[in-house]
Design a protein around this motif. Structure first.
Motif, PDB file in Angstrom:
ATOM      1  N   ILE A 140       0.812  -1.222   0.000  1.00  0.00           N
ATOM      2  CA  ILE A 140       0.000   0.000   0.000  1.00  0.00           C
ATOM      3  C   ILE A 140       0.846   1.273   0.000  1.00  0.00           C
ATOM      4  CG2 ILE A 140      -1.843  -1.182   1.245  1.00  0.00           C
ATOM      5  CD1 ILE A 140      -1.042   0.456   3.716  1.00  0.00           C
ATOM      6  N   VAL A 141       2.159   1.113   0.103  1.00  0.00           N
ATOM      7  CA  VAL A 141       3.045   2.269   0.215  1.00  0.00           C
ATOM      8  C   VAL A 141       3.486   2.760  -1.161  1.00  0.00           C
ATOM      9  CG1 VAL A 141       5.271   3.093   1.088  1.00  0.00           C
ATOM     10  CG2 VAL A 141       3.894   1.520   2.459  1.00  0.00           C
ATOM     11  N   ASN A 142       3.477   4.070  -1.333  1.00  0.00           N
ATOM     12  CA  ASN A 142       4.014   4.706  -2.534  1.00  0.00           C
ATOM     13  C   ASN A 142       5.518   4.908  -2.301  1.00  0.00           C
ATOM     14  OD1 ASN A 142       4.812   6.346  -4.631  1.00  0.00           O
ATOM     15  ND2 ASN A 142       3.134   7.805  -4.411  1.00  0.00           N
ATOM     16  N   TRP A 143       6.307   3.931  -2.734  1.00  0.00           N
ATOM     17  CA  TRP A 143       7.732   3.954  -2.422  1.00  0.00           C
ATOM     18  C   TRP A 143       8.474   5.060  -3.152  1.00  0.00           C
ATOM     19  CZ3 TRP A 143       9.166   1.666   1.762  1.00  0.00           C
ATOM     20  CH2 TRP A 143       8.426   0.578   2.231  1.00  0.00           C
ATOM     21  N   ARG A 144       7.926   5.548  -4.237  1.00  0.00           N
ATOM     22  CA  ARG A 144       8.552   6.685  -4.919  1.00  0.00           C
ATOM     23  C   ARG A 144       8.505   7.924  -4.035  1.00  0.00           C
ATOM     24  NH1 ARG A 144       6.970   9.169 -10.910  1.00  0.00           N
ATOM     25  NH2 ARG A 144       8.505  10.873 -10.872  1.00  0.00           N
TER      26      ARG A 144
ATOM     27  N   ILE B 187      11.297  11.616  -0.065  1.00  0.00           N
ATOM     28  CA  ILE B 187      11.502  12.077   1.306  1.00  0.00           C
ATOM     29  C   ILE B 187      12.929  11.777   1.755  1.00  0.00           C
ATOM     30  CG2 ILE B 187      10.834  11.696   3.720  1.00  0.00           C
ATOM     31  CD1 ILE B 187       7.984  11.107   2.604  1.00  0.00           C
ATOM     32  N   ALA B 188      13.393  10.575   1.459  1.00  0.00           N
ATOM     33  CA  ALA B 188      14.755  10.189   1.838  1.00  0.00           C
ATOM     34  C   ALA B 188      15.790  11.067   1.137  1.00  0.00           C
ATOM     35  CB  ALA B 188      14.991   8.720   1.503  1.00  0.00           C
ATOM     36  N   SER B 189      15.496  11.442  -0.117  1.00  0.00           N
ATOM     37  CA  SER B 189      16.456  12.274  -0.858  1.00  0.00           C
ATOM     38  C   SER B 189      16.627  13.643  -0.218  1.00  0.00           C
ATOM     39  CB  SER B 189      16.005  12.435  -2.308  1.00  0.00           C
ATOM     40  OG  SER B 189      14.833  13.233  -2.402  1.00  0.00           O
ATOM     41  N   SER B 190      15.615  14.106   0.504  1.00  0.00           N
ATOM     42  CA  SER B 190      15.715  15.419   1.149  1.00  0.00           C
ATOM     43  C   SER B 190      16.737  15.423   2.273  1.00  0.00           C
ATOM     44  CB  SER B 190      14.347  15.861   1.691  1.00  0.00           C
ATOM     45  OG  SER B 190      13.969  15.098   2.804  1.00  0.00           O
ATOM     46  N   TRP B 191      17.089  14.222   2.789  1.00  0.00           N
ATOM     47  CA  TRP B 191      18.154  14.158   3.797  1.00  0.00           C
ATOM     48  C   TRP B 191      19.448  14.703   3.225  1.00  0.00           C
ATOM     49  CZ3 TRP B 191      17.245   8.251   4.926  1.00  0.00           C
ATOM     50  CH2 TRP B 191      16.022   8.089   5.592  1.00  0.00           C
ATOM     51  N   ILE B 192      19.653  14.505   1.930  1.00  0.00           N
ATOM     52  CA  ILE B 192      20.881  14.947   1.274  1.00  0.00           C
ATOM     53  C   ILE B 192      20.703  16.320   0.634  1.00  0.00           C
ATOM     54  CG2 ILE B 192      22.560  14.399  -0.530  1.00  0.00           C
ATOM     55  CD1 ILE B 192      21.787  11.436  -0.136  1.00  0.00           C
ATOM     56  N   ILE B 193      19.573  16.491  -0.068  1.00  0.00           N
ATOM     57  CA  ILE B 193      19.345  17.732  -0.813  1.00  0.00           C
ATOM     58  C   ILE B 193      19.265  18.945   0.115  1.00  0.00           C
ATOM     59  CG2 ILE B 193      17.705  18.971  -2.286  1.00  0.00           C
ATOM     60  CD1 ILE B 193      16.924  16.214  -3.451  1.00  0.00           C
ATOM     61  N   SER B 194      18.467  18.839   1.179  1.00  0.00           N
ATOM     62  CA  SER B 194      18.207  19.997   2.039  1.00  0.00           C
ATOM     63  C   SER B 194      19.466  20.590   2.664  1.00  0.00           C
ATOM     64  CB  SER B 194      17.203  19.622   3.136  1.00  0.00           C
ATOM     65  OG  SER B 194      15.982  19.204   2.590  1.00  0.00           O
TER      66      SER B 194
END
Length: 521
Positions: A172-176, A181-188
């Motif tokens: 049921i999870v939208n893994w994209r 969200i995980a990419s924001s750990w690096i981008i932000s």
């Protein structure tokens, strides 16, 4: 009994009394929130409603205790304002943002990470939301306790992820969305750090590195305030007021530009007048950034209250909908929930926020007003850039990344400066110590161009001026130990990495516990 032991006991007793008073205030607020919920909600299940409100307010207070530090920490760390004044300003504007602009709609499927069909059963839906709230709040509480500023959005998303998987499985999870969200750990932090570094370097080159700092300040500080005014106005229109006032992007840009022009016209003569009263030193010129920093702290707090209050009241409002037999993906948030959310953030900030404010303001790297100004400017511009590019970012990670960036730039510049001094000493090897010291003093007083000319002259007229690799490494190591606190950096980064996984595990556990006791509700 030994007098030292008596003193220790007295301090411990006082600490306990302070904690007891805080707990008393929290309990009174929880009781007040429960009464308000019963009075205004249309729910038929008051017990479950009270439980949900208590958990939601617990989350709101943890948001205040942890996340708000990013807005006022740099201002406090740079001695722009006292801790008490910062708490008052942040509390007022966080609550105002939450109440005025915090509740257009509630998306019951937070951040689009879970399929809506998973929540066709109201009981499962309520259990998932409660589990997510509890998990997010518990993780924020722990992070605050250890002094790690983390993303409240990531905390609640992690909790929802875990409780949703426990309810309906991984499918049921939208893994994209999770990957974004995980990419924001690096981008932000990277984008926030780069923008802060760019502005601090501009400030140094155009103001503090100039011989006539007063003239440079008259020319460049109004321009910096113009940029800040434009970015903050646009930031508020997009992130703070968009829920109550829709304006298209071209109009937002135009309005922000007009506001910035007006502020430039008003502030330029005031700055010129203020500069005439200042000394031609970096510390004196930095006083020009005091008022802009206070405004920045207030505006960042307003926008934060308008946006991040949803992490507490979003799931709570969704539960209230379900208990009121309204199962819609989107619905208006009742005003009483927004008011309670704003109060919860303010109370959490006042009672438990000082710890994180001190961490952000002084325990990562030393901040002055110019550095704090660049951090605040980075916070607004990074969000605007990310929005334009469609990149996911975290306001917490942006602010902390900006502080790290400022610290790393200071390390580079100081290491480079120490290397210059060591080259001068090496070039004067064998000469009288007084001559060397006088030369160094003249070098320190020289402008950037003069310093470059001095070093070039030394290199042309001396042999072996360059330092070897061993000496360079020793210099960098000595600078690193005093500029950016590596222990604080490691703790914060580790907390960021585990936020979503830990809150997801706790969310799944909470869901199972809630389901076991669901019949008793």
């Amino acid at each position: 009994m030994d007098m030292n032991n008596i003193g220790t006991i007295e301090k411990a007793t006082q600490f306990g009394m302070k904690d007891a008073r805080k707990l008393g205030i929290v309990l009174v607020f929880m009781f007040f929130a429960s009464v308000v919920a019963i009075f205004f909600s249309e729910s038929d299940n008051n017990i479950l409603l009270i439980v949900s409100v208590v958990v939601g307010m617990y989350m709101a207070m943890n948001i205040g205790a942890n996340d708000v530090a990013n807005n006022v920490g740099p201002a406090v760390g740079s001695n722009t304002m006292s801790l008490g004044l910062a708490i008052v300003i942040a509390a007022i504007f966080e609550a105002s943002g939450a109440i005025i602009a915090g509740g257009d709609v509630v998306d019951t499927i937070r951040s689009g990470i879970v399929s809506q069909e998973a929540f066709s059963d109201i009981n499962v839906f309520i259990s998932v939301m409660l589990g997510a709230l509890i998990a997010g709040a518990l993780w924020l509480n722990l992070a605050t306790f250890v002094g790690a500023p983390v993303s409240t959005t990531h905390s609640i998303v992690g909790g929802l992820l875990g409780s949703s998987i426990a309810a309906g499985g991984f499918g049921i999870v939208n893994w994209r969305a999770v990957l974004e969200i995980a990419s924001s750990w690096i981008i932000s932090p990277i984008v926030g750090g780069l923008i802060a570094v760019i502005f601090l370097y501009i400030v140094k080159r155009t103001i503090t590195y100039q011989n006539d700092k007063k003239l440079a300040a008259k020319k460049n500080v109004p321009i910096l305030i113009f940029i800040m005014s434009w970015s903050f106005c646009l930031y508020l229109l997009q992130k703070g007021l968009s829920k109550i006032l829709y304006i298209n992007l071209p109009s937002q840009i135009a309005i922000s530009f007009v506001v910035a022009i007006l502020i430039f016209i008003i502030t330029k003569p005031l700055i010129n007048k203020k500069v005439d009263l200042l000394q031609n030193t970096k510390d004196s010129i930095s006083e020009l950034f005091t008022i802009p920093l206070i405004f920045a702290a207030a505006l960042l707090s307003f926008a934060h209250g308008a946006n991040d209050v949803a992490n507490a009241i979003g799931p709570l409002a969704a539960i209230n909908q379900a208990l009121s037999n309204v199962m819609e993906a989107k619905s208006n948030v009742p005003i009483w929930i927004m008011v309670l959310g704003g109060l919860g953030i303010s109370i959490g900030l006042a009672l438990y926020g000082p710890r994180l404010i001190k961490t952000v303001g002084s325990e990562i790297t030393e901040l002055d007003k110019m550095r704090a100004f660049c951090i605040a400017l980075s916070a607004s511009i990074t969000v605007l850039v990310a929005s334009a590019l469609g990149l996911p970012v975290s306001s917490t990670h942006i602010a902390i990344g900006a502080i790290f960036g400022i610290g790393f730039l200071r390390e580079y510049l100081k290491s480079n400066y120490k290397k210059m001094e060591q080259e001068i000493i090496q070039a004067h090897k064998g000469k009288d110590a007084i001559i060397v010291e006088n030369f160094l003093n003249d070098f320190r007083k020289a402008s950037i161009k003069q310093k470059q000319a001095i070093l070039q002259h030394l290199k042309e007229n001396s042999k072996g001026v360059k330092l070897n690799k061993k000496d360079k490494k020793a210099l960098r190591k000595s600078v690193k130990s005093e500029i950016v606190k590596r222990a604080a950096m490691t703790k914060i980064v580790m907390a960021w990495i585990v936020t979503v996984p830990v809150s997801a595990i706790v969310g799944a556990f909470c869901f199972y516990v809630i389901v076991q006791f669901a019949d008793k509700f």
